[in-house]
Write an enzyme that holds these catalytic residues in place. Structure first.
Site, mmCIF file in Angstrom:
data_model
loop_
_atom_site.group_PDB
_atom_site.id
_atom_site.type_symbol
_atom_site.label_atom_id
_atom_site.label_comp_id
_atom_site.label_asym_id
_atom_site.label_seq_id
_atom_site.Cartn_x
_atom_site.Cartn_y
_atom_site.Cartn_z
ATOM 1 C CB ILE A 138 -6.772 4.339 7.513
ATOM 2 C CG1 ILE A 138 -6.979 5.742 8.097
ATOM 3 C CG2 ILE A 138 -7.329 3.290 8.453
ATOM 4 C CD1 ILE A 138 -8.443 6.057 8.405
ATOM 5 C CG ASP A 139 -4.280 3.181 2.317
ATOM 6 O OD1 ASP A 139 -3.278 2.917 2.997
ATOM 7 O OD2 ASP A 139 -4.833 2.362 1.556
ATOM 8 C CE LYS A 140 -3.559 12.819 -0.335
ATOM 9 N NZ LYS A 140 -2.748 13.282 -1.492
#
Length: 308
Positions: A138-140
């Protein structure tokens, strides 16, 4: 070795390929990209190129990313919110702001560094030297649930569930604007943006199949809170899909720059539910992660502003 195909556009025609790639991948230096070219890791229409080669409109670049095995991977004592753990897998609730695995520009302080300290040597090696145990990402600036494998058997089992879309992943988000319907499905291929290579986009020509199911949870003045379920897991999929129908995520400076951020640093997106079949026992397991503080503060602000 990871690789990516890039369809060259007329806007890029004549640009040096090493400069183009350094613009697309700002974490990689131009000198490193030139070394990749010299090593034959970059081809144009299937043929090796020279360092001074220039882009040709309509051509296809194949870039095989350099191995990162030489980068030291340190186990770091970073606190983890462990939702579940056994001998095969670990499920964590990742905070927003944490990168999942080391990459150029983020050599440490990642979830992988934290997992190495927490799990020791018991992480699957299938993900590679820099991504041990990592099955999905999942994105930062996206918070929420992520599963990692502690051995190769578990990694293969979880990866199979990703491939056949049986790994259930549900997200909660706040988007800009008022959605007309109460629910819907976005079935649009996602791939690299044809001009801005730092972004993804709905790309009918070169994108990969991507399907997102969404449903309204709450409505506010100028905003809508939604649930999103992924069938596929393309990079930035929810962000790209919601933006493509005119409703970018609140706080998303990459895909919704014209949308107010309400004090956020990054998109308002939380991976709240994860359902998987345990690769060893066959048991169906569901995990949930409550809304983090930043998400609750946004909702409280929207409720107050809307008078609901």
């Amino acid at each position: 070795m990871d690789e990516e195909r890039i369809q060259l556009t007329s806007e890029e025609s004549g640009e040096r390929i090493d400069a183009l790639l350094s613009r697309i991948y700002p974490g990689l230096s131009r000198s490193l990209i030139q070394k990749c070219i010299e090593a034959g890791a970059v081809t144009l229409d299937g043929r090796a190129i020279k360092k001074n080669a220039r882009a040709q409109a309509g051509g296809e670049l194949l870039f095989r990313f350099p191995e990162t095995a030489a980068l030291p991977l340190e186990a770091q004592d970073i606190p983890l919110d462990v939702v579940y753990e056994d001998g095969d897998l670990i499920v964590v609730n990742k905070p927003r702001g944490m990168v999942v695995h080391p990459a150029p520009g983020h050599p440490d302080g990642t979830l992988v560094n934290a997992l190495l300290f927490h799990c020791g040597d018991s992480l699957s090696g299938i993900g590679g030297v820099q991504r041990p145990g990592i099955v999905h990402r999942i994105d930062k600036d996206t918070s929420g649930l992520l599963a990692a494998a502690k051995n190769d058997f578990a990694h293969q089992g979880l990866s199979a569930q990703l491939s056949d879309h049986s790994l259930f992943r549900e997200y909660e988000a706040v988007v800009c604007g008022s959605l007309r319907e109460e629910a819907g499905v976005i079935d649009r291929p996602v791939g690299r943006h044809p001009v801005d290579r730092k972004r993804m986009a709905v790309n009918e020509k070169n994108g990969k199949s991507a399907v997102t199911h969404w449903a309204v949870e709450a409505r506010y003045r100028g905003y809508t809170q939604v649930r999103c379920r992924l069938e596929t897991g393309r990079t930035h999929q929810i962000r790209v899909h919601m933006s493509s129908i005119g409703h970018p995520l609140l706080g998303d400076g990459l895909y919704g720059a014209k949308c107010p951020d309400k004090g956020l640093e990054g998109q308002c997106l939380h991976a709240r539910r994860l359902t998987l079949v345990h690769p060893r026992t066959g048991e169906t397991m569901t995990f949930t992660a409550p809304r983090p503080d930043y998400f609750c503060r946004v909702v409280e602000k929207l409720v107050k502003e809307s008078g609901v």
